[in-house]
Scaffold this motif. Structure first.
Motif, PDB file in Angstrom:
ATOM      1  N   LEU A 144       0.820  -1.208   0.000  1.00 40.57           N
ATOM      2  CA  LEU A 144       0.000   0.000   0.000  1.00 40.57           C
ATOM      3  C   LEU A 144       0.853   1.257   0.000  1.00 40.57           C
ATOM      4  O   LEU A 144       0.508   2.254  -0.648  1.00 40.57           O
ATOM      5  N   ALA A 145       1.972   1.227   0.723  1.00 37.08           N
ATOM      6  CA  ALA A 145       2.859   2.394   0.755  1.00 37.08           C
ATOM      7  C   ALA A 145       3.405   2.699  -0.638  1.00 37.08           C
ATOM      8  O   ALA A 145       3.466   3.859  -1.057  1.00 37.08           O
ATOM      9  N   VAL A 146       3.784   1.646  -1.377  1.00 36.45           N
ATOM     10  CA  VAL A 146       4.321   1.835  -2.731  1.00 36.45           C
ATOM     11  C   VAL A 146       3.236   2.359  -3.661  1.00 36.45           C
ATOM     12  O   VAL A 146       3.456   3.287  -4.454  1.00 36.45           O
ATOM     13  N   LEU A 147       2.032   1.784  -3.588  1.00 32.74           N
ATOM     14  CA  LEU A 147       0.942   2.217  -4.458  1.00 32.74           C
ATOM     15  C   LEU A 147       0.530   3.653  -4.162  1.00 32.74           C
ATOM     16  O   LEU A 147       0.272   4.433  -5.090  1.00 32.74           O
ATOM     17  N   ARG A 148       0.450   4.007  -2.895  1.00 27.24           N
ATOM     18  CA  ARG A 148       0.059   5.379  -2.526  1.00 27.24           C
ATOM     19  C   ARG A 148       1.081   6.387  -3.045  1.00 27.24           C
ATOM     20  O   ARG A 148       0.729   7.426  -3.602  1.00 27.24           O
ATOM     21  N   GLU A 149       2.374   6.055  -2.896  1.00 25.89           N
ATOM     22  CA  GLU A 149       3.422   6.954  -3.372  1.00 25.89           C
ATOM     23  C   GLU A 149       3.386   7.078  -4.888  1.00 25.89           C
ATOM     24  O   GLU A 149       3.525   8.166  -5.453  1.00 25.89           O
ATOM     25  N   ALA A 150       3.166   5.940  -5.606  1.00 30.42           N
ATOM     26  CA  ALA A 150       3.110   5.966  -7.067  1.00 30.42           C
ATOM     27  C   ALA A 150       1.894   6.758  -7.543  1.00 30.42           C
ATOM     28  O   ALA A 150       1.971   7.513  -8.516  1.00 30.42           O
ATOM     29  N   TRP A 151       0.764   6.595  -6.880  1.00 33.68           N
ATOM     30  CA  TRP A 151      -0.459   7.313  -7.241  1.00 33.68           C
ATOM     31  C   TRP A 151      -0.218   8.819  -7.196  1.00 33.68           C
ATOM     32  O   TRP A 151      -0.631   9.563  -8.098  1.00 33.68           O
ATOM     33  N   GLN A 152       0.463   9.283  -6.174  1.00 32.33           N
ATOM     34  CA  GLN A 152       0.732  10.714  -6.044  1.00 32.33           C
ATOM     35  C   GLN A 152       1.814  11.159  -7.027  1.00 32.33           C
ATOM     36  O   GLN A 152       1.698  12.223  -7.652  1.00 32.33           O
ATOM     37  N   LEU A 161      13.595   2.302  -0.518  1.00 30.29           N
ATOM     38  CA  LEU A 161      13.958   2.257   0.898  1.00 30.29           C
ATOM     39  C   LEU A 161      13.484   3.474   1.694  1.00 30.29           C
ATOM     40  O   LEU A 161      13.083   3.327   2.861  1.00 30.29           O
ATOM     41  N   PRO A 162      13.506   4.703   1.119  1.00 31.18           N
ATOM     42  CA  PRO A 162      13.017   5.851   1.907  1.00 31.18           C
ATOM     43  C   PRO A 162      11.575   5.698   2.385  1.00 31.18           C
ATOM     44  O   PRO A 162      11.204   6.287   3.407  1.00 31.18           O
ATOM     45  N   LEU A 163      10.764   4.925   1.661  1.00 34.03           N
ATOM     46  CA  LEU A 163       9.384   4.739   2.091  1.00 34.03           C
ATOM     47  C   LEU A 163       9.280   3.939   3.369  1.00 34.03           C
ATOM     48  O   LEU A 163       8.246   3.979   4.056  1.00 34.03           O
TER      49      LEU A 163
END
Length: 542
Positions: A75-83, A530-532
């Motif tokens: 979810l963290a990766v998807l949320r960051e990609a969405w933005q 990694l920063p996420l």
């Protein structure tokens, strides 16, 4: 106060003493004195004393627990990609904020745990799906009626959404468009006016279906999706696609690549009038006709399936391509059909019938051969006594064997603009569309469809389309960084990284990330993610 370790030597032996000391000030400066000697205490107790005197909180081990640990990584990766892909305002025209958040939850759910809308609340349990979409993590129920209402918010608003996706993915436009169709069947009657019986790519002619028409770029990033009635002929879909791409996205000059199902004379003439170019595959029957017109000299080259043969007949440019793998595949496929058909014919011929009916038996044989896709390979007849006689069509079988592994490409591009190798490369790019269908129908679980209203079926497929768009963009990014795994599988692995609350003596202390396994940590470093995962983000508060 503090713990001080002092060392002393006596008779060549070193002794360590642990003293609790206290500092104080005098008129002559700072001084310290010994309060007590704790050398006799066990080492773990001395460490606790030292930690307590330094200001650290010490608690009984049994009073420490990790609570509220929720799946987080994917979810963290998807949320960051969405933005990062500029999609925060994708649903800006959907009126209610909560509806926009629920649409995002459906899309993320499509990728991480495809399921029916009714099951989303169960699948989301134990994850931070609600928080990742801006919803309340504690109170969100993902009510089925709310999800349907959010989907209804897409009605009449899909065109601007698709335009935004196109503008984000292709700021410079596209010069090569790949187009293909697939079918999705229903277990019930399907949506009225949309579901219909037709040619099934899933080999389920007994089920009503819809057609999905998808256009992508060569890297598999989708451009346009259309949901069509299930009994539409392939040749009738292309002109509508051309008009949509020109009107909606301003695509005026491009090369279109499609399979032989859309290669009608009318479609190709329309493309020529619109100044659009094409690369398409023609049928096996057309291949035989073209080869029959070849002079005898080039024909021996057909034996080498690795060579491309280019020719121009009656003003049309053709490229004959093939491969040894395709040749072996075609040979094995035909042999399997012949063996099954011959076995069935022997069985039917051996059946003893009390009242022979020649017409009925002939019809039965014909249906069986059609079912086994071997009707053209056999000639058969039934006499008045009901005796079945058959023989192979050896001439046709040999004719097909000579062309195993070959296929015919047709293009209106001139050789100076597009060499024959590039024509073949453009056609092979259609694999990107097949991958898109695989994603839509498998990973994104378009099928089975649990909706019966036509508008909800369309909106369901559209949300799957957005989910695939997001995964296709990530796929291209990650492949450039050397990752070879499927995006969905990687994201689901990352879901194993969890965010939890450290509770001490029944009091919430701090938010922590669970330890990342070394293999996943290496992958995160490779992908620059990694920063996420350096610390729990503010939105992940449960």
């Amino acid at each position: 106060m503090f713990v001080q370790a002092t060392r002393s030597r006596r008779q060549n032996k070193t002794y360590v003493s642990y003293l609790v000391r206290e500092s104080f000030r005098t008129s002559e400066g700072p001084r310290s004195r010994t309060v007590c000697n704790i050398s006799a205490l066990p080492p773990e107790v001395r460490d606790l004393v030292a930690a307590a005197l330094s200001g650290q909180t010490c608690v009984v081990l049994e009073q420490i627990e990790l609570s509220h640990a929720l799946d987080y990584g994917g979810l963290a990766v998807l949320r960051e990609a969405w933005q990062r892909f500029g999609l925060k305002k994708l649903f800006a025209e959907v009126p209610q904020v909560r509806q926009r958040q629920l649409l995002l939850a459906i899309i993320f759910g499509r990728i991480l745990f495809p399921c029916a809308k009714l099951a989303l609340v169960e699948q989301a349990s134990g994850t931070l799906l609600a928080a990742a979409c801006g919803l309340c993590q504690q109170s969100e129920t993902f009510d089925e009626d709310d999800l349907y209402e959010a989907m209804d918010g897409l009605n009449g608003r899909w065109v601007p959404i698709e335009k935004k996706l196109y503008a984000e993915a292709f700021p410079q436009g596209v010069s090569l468009v790949l187009y293909d169709l697939t079918s999705v069947y229903f277990e019930g009657k399907g949506p009225e006016g949309l579901g219909a019986y037709g040619y099934s790519r899933d080999h389920r002619e007994d089920r009503p279906q819809i057609l999905l028409a998808v256009a992508t770029d060569p890297q598999g990033v989708p451009i346009h999706l259309e949901v069509l009635r299930g009994n539409r002929a392939d040749t009738t879909t292309l002109q509508g696609l051309l008009g949509t791409l020109q009107r909606r996205f301003g695509i005026q000059q491009a090369i279109f690549v499609f399979d032989n199902g859309m290669s009608s004379t009318l479609n190709l003439e329309t493309m020529r009038k619109e100044d659009l170019h094409f690369v398409t595959r023609l049928s096996a029957a057309t291949l035989r006709e073209v080869i029959a017109q070849l002079p005898q000299n080039p024909q021996p080259q057909l034996c080498d399936r690795t060579k491309l043969i280019e020719l121009t007949l009656e003003g049309n440019r053709y490229v004959i391509a093939g491969g040894e793998h395709r040749q072996q595949r075609d040979l094995a496929r035909r042999r399997a059909r012949l063996e099954k058909a011959e076995s069935e014919l022997k069985r039917l011929a051996a059946v003893r019938r009390k009242k022979p009916n020649a017409q009925k038996l002939a019809s039965q044989v014909g249906r069986k051969l059609q079912q086994l896709k071997a009707h053209k390979y056999f000639q058969y007849q039934v006499d008045e006594k009901g005796q079945l006689q058959y023989q192979k069509n050896e001439e046709l079988i040999q004719s097909e064997q000579n062309l195993d592994g070959l296929y015919l490409l047709h293009t209106d591009l001139e050789g100076t603009r597009c060499a024959k190798e590039q024509v073949l490369g453009n056609y092979k790019n259609l694999l990107a569309v097949e991958d898109a269908f695989c994603q839509l129908k498998s990973y994104m679980e378009v099928r089975p469809v649990f909706h019966w209203r036509p508008d909800r079926v369309r909106n369901h497929v559209r949300l799957c389309f957005i989910a695939y768009w997001l995964c296709a963009k990530l796929t291209n990014e990650w492949r450039a960084k050397g990752a070879t795994g499927e995006v969905q599988r990687i994201l689901r692995q990352l879901q194993g990284i969890r965010v939890g609350t450290l509770k001490i003596a029944d009091q919430d202390s701090k938010r922590l990330l669970t330890q990342i396994p070394p293999k996943l940590n290496t992958l995160l470093g490779q992908l620059g993610l990694l920063p996420l995962f350096s610390q729990p983000p503010a939105w992940a508060e449960a």
